[in-house]
Design a protein around this motif. Sequence first.
Motif, PDB file in Angstrom:
ATOM      1  N   ILE A   6       2.320 -11.130  61.900  1.00 55.13           N
ATOM      2  CA  ILE A   6       3.175 -10.976  63.066  1.00 55.13           C
ATOM      3  C   ILE A   6       4.414 -11.822  62.812  1.00 55.13           C
ATOM      4  CG2 ILE A   6       3.404 -11.347  65.548  1.00 55.13           C
ATOM      5  CD1 ILE A   6       0.353 -11.149  65.746  1.00 55.13           C
ATOM      6  N   ARG A   7       5.561 -11.188  62.714  1.00 57.46           N
ATOM      7  CA  ARG A   7       6.792 -11.923  62.447  1.00 57.46           C
ATOM      8  C   ARG A   7       7.229 -12.649  63.731  1.00 57.46           C
ATOM      9  NH1 ARG A   7       4.764  -8.085  58.937  1.00 57.46           N
ATOM     10  NH2 ARG A   7       6.018  -7.975  57.007  1.00 57.46           N
ATOM     11  N   THR A   8       7.483 -13.915  63.619  1.00 56.35           N
ATOM     12  CA  THR A   8       7.940 -14.713  64.760  1.00 56.35           C
ATOM     13  C   THR A   8       9.248 -15.402  64.403  1.00 56.35           C
ATOM     14  OG1 THR A   8       6.823 -16.752  64.080  1.00 56.35           O
ATOM     15  CG2 THR A   8       5.514 -15.158  65.338  1.00 56.35           C
ATOM     16  N   THR A   9       9.843 -16.033  65.384  1.00 57.79           N
ATOM     17  CA  THR A   9      11.093 -16.762  65.127  1.00 57.79           C
ATOM     18  C   THR A   9      10.864 -17.961  64.221  1.00 57.79           C
ATOM     19  OG1 THR A   9      10.714 -18.036  67.160  1.00 57.79           O
ATOM     20  CG2 THR A   9      12.104 -16.061  67.317  1.00 57.79           C
ATOM     21  N   LYS A  10       9.636 -18.465  64.213  1.00 58.59           N
ATOM     22  CA  LYS A  10       9.325 -19.622  63.374  1.00 58.59           C
ATOM     23  C   LYS A  10       8.841 -19.223  61.974  1.00 58.59           C
ATOM     24  CE  LYS A  10       8.125 -22.711  67.205  1.00 58.59           C
ATOM     25  NZ  LYS A  10       7.077 -23.599  67.776  1.00 58.59           N
ATOM     26  N   GLY A  11       8.458 -17.982  61.819  1.00 61.56           N
ATOM     27  CA  GLY A  11       7.961 -17.573  60.513  1.00 61.56           C
ATOM     28  C   GLY A  11       7.052 -16.369  60.607  1.00 61.56           C
ATOM     29  N   ALA A  12       5.783 -16.527  60.206  1.00 60.77           N
ATOM     30  CA  ALA A  12       4.837 -15.416  60.177  1.00 60.77           C
ATOM     31  C   ALA A  12       3.438 -15.932  60.495  1.00 60.77           C
ATOM     32  CB  ALA A  12       4.855 -14.731  58.819  1.00 60.77           C
ATOM     33  N   GLU A  13       2.762 -15.193  61.382  1.00 60.54           N
ATOM     34  CA  GLU A  13       1.380 -15.528  61.720  1.00 60.54           C
ATOM     35  C   GLU A  13       0.473 -14.397  61.278  1.00 60.54           C
ATOM     36  OE1 GLU A  13       1.117 -16.211  65.882  1.00 60.54           O
ATOM     37  OE2 GLU A  13       2.482 -17.942  65.870  1.00 60.54           O
ATOM     38  N   LEU A  14      -0.719 -14.748  60.827  1.00 57.96           N
ATOM     39  CA  LEU A  14      -1.679 -13.743  60.394  1.00 57.96           C
ATOM     40  C   LEU A  14      -2.236 -12.965  61.571  1.00 57.96           C
ATOM     41  CD1 LEU A  14      -3.647 -15.830  57.737  1.00 57.96           C
ATOM     42  CD2 LEU A  14      -2.338 -13.754  57.255  1.00 57.96           C
ATOM     43  N   THR A  15      -2.354 -11.659  61.381  1.00 58.85           N
ATOM     44  CA  THR A  15      -3.084 -10.845  62.347  1.00 58.85           C
ATOM     45  C   THR A  15      -4.582 -11.041  62.108  1.00 58.85           C
ATOM     46  OG1 THR A  15      -3.191  -8.935  60.873  1.00 58.85           O
ATOM     47  CG2 THR A  15      -1.246  -9.117  62.301  1.00 58.85           C
ATOM     48  N   GLU A  16      -5.393 -10.430  62.941  1.00 55.22           N
ATOM     49  CA  GLU A  16      -6.845 -10.535  62.738  1.00 55.22           C
ATOM     50  C   GLU A  16      -7.238  -9.919  61.399  1.00 55.22           C
ATOM     51  OE1 GLU A  16     -11.026  -9.257  64.953  1.00 55.22           O
ATOM     52  OE2 GLU A  16      -9.124  -9.149  66.034  1.00 55.22           O
ATOM     53  N   ALA A  17      -6.621  -8.782  61.061  1.00 57.53           N
ATOM     54  CA  ALA A  17      -6.880  -8.160  59.759  1.00 57.53           C
ATOM     55  C   ALA A  17      -6.381  -9.067  58.635  1.00 57.53           C
ATOM     56  CB  ALA A  17      -6.197  -6.795  59.681  1.00 57.53           C
ATOM     57  N   GLY A  18      -5.246  -9.702  58.870  1.00 61.91           N
ATOM     58  CA  GLY A  18      -4.708 -10.624  57.875  1.00 61.91           C
ATOM     59  C   GLY A  18      -5.617 -11.814  57.653  1.00 61.91           C
ATOM     60  N   GLU A  19      -6.243 -12.315  58.730  1.00 61.63           N
ATOM     61  CA  GLU A  19      -7.191 -13.426  58.603  1.00 61.63           C
ATOM     62  C   GLU A  19      -8.377 -13.045  57.710  1.00 61.63           C
ATOM     63  OE1 GLU A  19      -7.041 -16.439  59.548  1.00 61.63           O
ATOM     64  OE2 GLU A  19      -5.621 -16.600  61.231  1.00 61.63           O
ATOM     65  N   VAL A  20      -8.857 -11.817  57.885  1.00 65.69           N
ATOM     66  CA  VAL A  20      -9.980 -11.349  57.061  1.00 65.69           C
ATOM     67  C   VAL A  20      -9.576 -11.292  55.584  1.00 65.69           C
ATOM     68  CG1 VAL A  20     -11.489  -9.387  56.550  1.00 65.69           C
ATOM     69  CG2 VAL A  20     -11.064 -10.055  58.929  1.00 65.69           C
TER      70      VAL A  20
END
Length: 296
Positions: free
Chosen positions: A49-63
């Motif tokens: 998930i692209r954010t203003t601070k950078g990038a966060e993992l989605t649930e699929a990304g966490e897996v």
Amino acid sequence: MNLKHLRSFLAVAQEANFGRAAQRLHIAQPPLTRQIRALEEELGTDLFIRTTKGAELTEAGEVLFSEVPNILALVQRAKEQTQLASKGMIGRLDIGIFSSGVLYVIPQLLARFNEQRPGVRIGLHSMTKHEQIEALRERRISIGFTRFMPQEDDIAVGTILQEPFMVALHEDHPLCQQTQIQLSDLANQPIILYPNFPTHGLAQEVRQAFEHERVNLTVGWETEDFVTAISLVASRLGLCITTASAANLNLPGVVYRPLISQSLQNIELNYLYRKNDRSPALRAFLEVVERYQHSL
């Protein structure tokens, strides 16, 4: 999945920022972004998930993040193991041996090889000459050791060393008083012959020597292996013509004396392997054999 894409994904996931991940990978950010998008398209899901601070993992990304380090570690291990195998540092080497051959030279070769390449597993197989030849052709062994090796078109043969003949006899035998024994001294003595196989070997050489030097041969016993032959000597059942390396078998009551004979002067220890075998482990072992020869 493309390994390059997985490494890029791991960098972004750990940095939580595309810009820092690009710097870490020493590439520009646009190519990195394209790699992540290609991976997401391949998997059919968003990984960040692209954010203003950078990038966060989605649930699929966490897996995926939980699996990628293991995947990359396995790939690295496979690469390293493959490289080691190509250099003969790991793998397996099956070797054909025979009874008296393990008393001197072969253990020394195995020790040197194991010291240099401990990652190579060695399998030892006690075999007759004929069995070794068949096992080589069937790829059940990579190298063998024997004596009186016949010429074979598909098998290479080398000589490790030549050693003199000895006579094994019981310490109570009158011939023990001599420092060396002439073949003529063995006339009418019960001789223990080995190996008792149809292929040409030591037993046939002994018979031919007695015939050539016109000495009467009295066969007391015939056996298939060297240890049994020397055990019969220890039991006072006869004398045995054998090799110098055999003297390393110190059975109680058995002594060895040099044999003086026109026909039986030196005996070769041969090694044999397939001519077309390019196994790195075999080549490494042959190098050990060659260095051993040069050290003699």
